[in-house]
Design a protein around this motif. Structure first.
Motif, PDB file in Angstrom:
ATOM      1  N   ALA A  22       0.836  -1.212   0.000  1.00  0.00           N
ATOM      2  CA  ALA A  22       0.000   0.000   0.000  1.00  0.00           C
ATOM      3  C   ALA A  22       0.869   1.260   0.000  1.00  0.00           C
ATOM      4  O   ALA A  22       0.560   2.246  -0.688  1.00  0.00           O
ATOM      5  CB  ALA A  22      -0.931  -0.006   1.210  1.00  0.00           C
ATOM      6  N   ILE A  25       2.483   1.653  -3.607  1.00  0.00           N
ATOM      7  CA  ILE A  25       1.499   2.146  -4.578  1.00  0.00           C
ATOM      8  C   ILE A  25       1.064   3.560  -4.223  1.00  0.00           C
ATOM      9  O   ILE A  25       0.937   4.433  -5.093  1.00  0.00           O
ATOM     10  CB  ILE A  25       0.278   1.201  -4.619  1.00  0.00           C
ATOM     11  CG1 ILE A  25       0.691  -0.188  -5.126  1.00  0.00           C
ATOM     12  CG2 ILE A  25      -0.820   1.782  -5.513  1.00  0.00           C
ATOM     13  CD1 ILE A  25      -0.417  -1.213  -5.056  1.00  0.00           C
ATOM     14  N   ALA A  48      -4.974   2.993  -2.136  1.00  0.00           N
ATOM     15  CA  ALA A  48      -4.291   1.713  -2.339  1.00  0.00           C
ATOM     16  C   ALA A  48      -4.668   0.729  -1.243  1.00  0.00           C
ATOM     17  O   ALA A  48      -4.893  -0.466  -1.498  1.00  0.00           O
ATOM     18  CB  ALA A  48      -2.775   1.927  -2.355  1.00  0.00           C
TER      19      ALA A  48
END
Length: 563
Positions: A22, A25, A48
């Motif tokens: 996460a 991204i 994300a």
């Protein structure tokens, strides 16, 4: 398909990998720019996290608590000097203005939530998104967890926070910038560029004719032989230095075959060779009075550039032109001033004031720089060592104080452990501004605690809320976007008018104060772009420090108001 199932199984079994995915991204998506706009790492990480959360990944809530408390301490530590200075000194009007705007932000969210019938979860997300204060989510989460609700109801409210945040954040960012930068000058009925030019002229009183840029930024050393009596030869060092416009200093003196010591009363003689430092224009003027020569030994003067953290009250509130006239400023050139936790660059003018906690970059000879450091602060040289005793003890003490609960009308009121860490960071950051031996937290560490600490918290929030995010979005509908427009716009439309008619701010810095009071660095950058000047930044730092603290605490307050 088998590979995908394998990846999903690994992420479910090792949720720490889901968090880092996460982050990767989120930082990538948040860094993509469309013109001057980008989602930012926080929103990118939240989205994300929500996407990854569709896989049904369980993460311990302790992870987000640890990183969030670390983030809050770093925020407090960074804004501490400006927060206390604003409350206690000449920044008081700006500090009060920030409190007023913070109250307007809270009131607009409360009104929107009350009329629409939103619970504490949606209200907390609405606050975080419309005011782009992601840190408030943490305190709101803690406050909701303490409500007298069933575990299912608490989780339902917590899952609605990222929904409201995601829907309202976009206009919270773009709308604030547009209102301040484009609508703001019209509300104030000013030509922003002309006001900034006027302010720059006023702030440059006392500078050389070439301006502060020439007088303070360029640093050159040349060697000259004195050949003509009465021009420079025959004058004292002090008289020779004062004979040209701009800042010029004798750094070395050769008489005969020897390099000799000298002071301001030393009389220069024909045949002397002097090493002179100054801006280019001043040295050109000297070249018409003396013969430039090559003397490598005379010019072998250690020169360095150092960041000085200002701690001494003797420099606090003093103008650059005043400091330049002090004996210890001889041969020292200021090239940059940074202020606040965001390291905002402060424009350099003769009338620019230096504050305790500023980081001032200076150039000059080692001897002169050592004199400045000894008088006004300490060298903020790069270091990779963090005083974890300071950080750990500060968080613990702040957390213990924050955990104290005071019942008011039957309602338990508490700062919470997280709020206590924020306050502890403010106090320790302020204390360190004049007691540097208290401990060191390098800027790289502060960035990690601030940015990564917050985004790990946000990643966990997104992943946890992922499975119910779509359902929550369907539940709240598109209506919350329009309430987001209301809660974002009201404080920012009123802010410039309050600054003009009540606080009487100078038009050149009014909009900078508004951006700081909304903790919106992007909006002030847009104002500076429209103004073609960095002058608005002079009104940014004190309101930012104050509002960053209050808007974060509002995450807890909005829950209490609606509970």
């Amino acid at each position: 398909m088998a590979t995908w199932e394998w990846v999903v199984a690994i992420l479910r079994g090792s949720p720490e990998l889901a968090i880092f995915l996460a982050l990767a991204i989120g930082y990538w998506v948040g860094g993509i720019k469309l013109g001057n706009f980008s989602l930012g790492a926080v929103t990118g990480t939240l989205l994300a996290g929500v996407l990854i959360g569709q896989l049904g990944i369980d993460i311990s809530p302790q992870i987000k608590s640890i990183f969030f408390i670390m983030f809050l301490f770093a925020v407090g530590f960074g804004v501490g000097p400006q927060f206390v200075r604003g409350i206690a000194s000449d920044g008081l009007p700006q500090a009060i203005f920030a409190i007023v705007i913070s109250m307007l932000c809270l009131a607009s969210v409360y009104i929107a939530a009350s009329i629409s019938g939103y619970g504490p979860g949606l209200a907390a997300g609405l606050l975080a998104g419309t005011q782009t204060i992601s840190a408030s989510i943490g305190l709101a989460t803690n406050a909701i967890s303490q409500l007298d609700l069933s575990p299912e109801e608490i989780q339902q409210q917590l899952d609605l926070i990222p929904v409201a945040y995601a829907v309202t954040y976009l206009f919270g960012t773009v709308g604030t910038g547009w209102i301040i930068a484009f609508l703001g000058p019209k509300l104030l009925r000013i030509n922003l560029q002309e006001e900034c030019k006027r302010y720059e002229k006023e702030m440059s009183v006392g500078a050389s004719e070439d301006g502060m840029h020439s007088a303070w930024h360029k640093y050159i050393i040349r060697a000259y032989e004195l050949t003509t009596p009465g021009l420079i030869a025959g004058k004292t060092v002090s008289e020779a230095e004062a004979s040209v416009d701009g800042r010029l200093f004798l750094e070395n003196l050769r008489r005969g075959e020897k390099i000799i010591p000298f002071d301001g009363d030393t009389v220069l003689q024909v045949g002397d060779i002097v090493a002179v430092s100054g801006n280019h224009e001043a040295l050109v003027e000297w070249s018409n009075r003396a013969k430039e020569v090559a003397d490598p030994e005379l010019l072998n003067i250690p020169v360095e550039s150092v960041d000085v953290f200002i701690t001494n009250k003797k420099a606090n509130g003093k103008k650059l032109i005043e400091l330049a006239q002090q004996p210890m400023a001889r041969g020292v050139y200021v090239t940059r001033v940074r202020r606040g936790s965001m390291g905002v660059d402060i424009p350099l003018y003769a009338q620019t004031k230096i504050h305790r906690g500023d980081i001032v970059t200076i150039n000059g000879t080692k001897k002169h720089i050592d004199d400045i450091i000894g008088e006004y602060g300490f060298a903020d040289r790069p270091t990779s060592i963090t005083d974890m005793v300071l950080v750990g003890a500060g968080i613990v003490l702040g957390g213990l104080i924050g955990a104290i609960t005071v019942p008011i009308d039957g309602i338990p009121i508490t700062l919470s452990v997280s709020g206590g860490a924020l306050i502890a960071g403010i106090l320790i950051g302020w204390l360190r501004s004049f007691i540097p031996k208290l401990g060191t937290v390098p800027s790289a560490t502060l960035w990690f605690m601030n940015s990564v600490g917050l985004n790990i918290f946000i990643a966990v929030v997104g992943i946890t809320a992922g499975p119910t995010f779509i359902a929550g979005l369907q539940q709240v509908g598109f209506e919350i976007f329009f309430w987001g427009l209301f809660a974002t716009a009201v404080p920012m439309v009123l802010g410039p008018l309050i600054g003009k008619y009540i606080f009487r701010f100078d038009p050149a810095i009014n909009l900078g104060c508004c951006g700081g009071a909304r903790t919106s660095t992007a909006s002030v950058a847009m104002v500076s772009e429209q103004a073609k000047s960095n002058v608005p930044m002079l009104g940014y730092t004190v309101p930012y420090a104050v509002s960053n603290t209050f808007l974060t605490l509002w995450g807890m307050v909005i829950v209490i108001l609606l509970s």
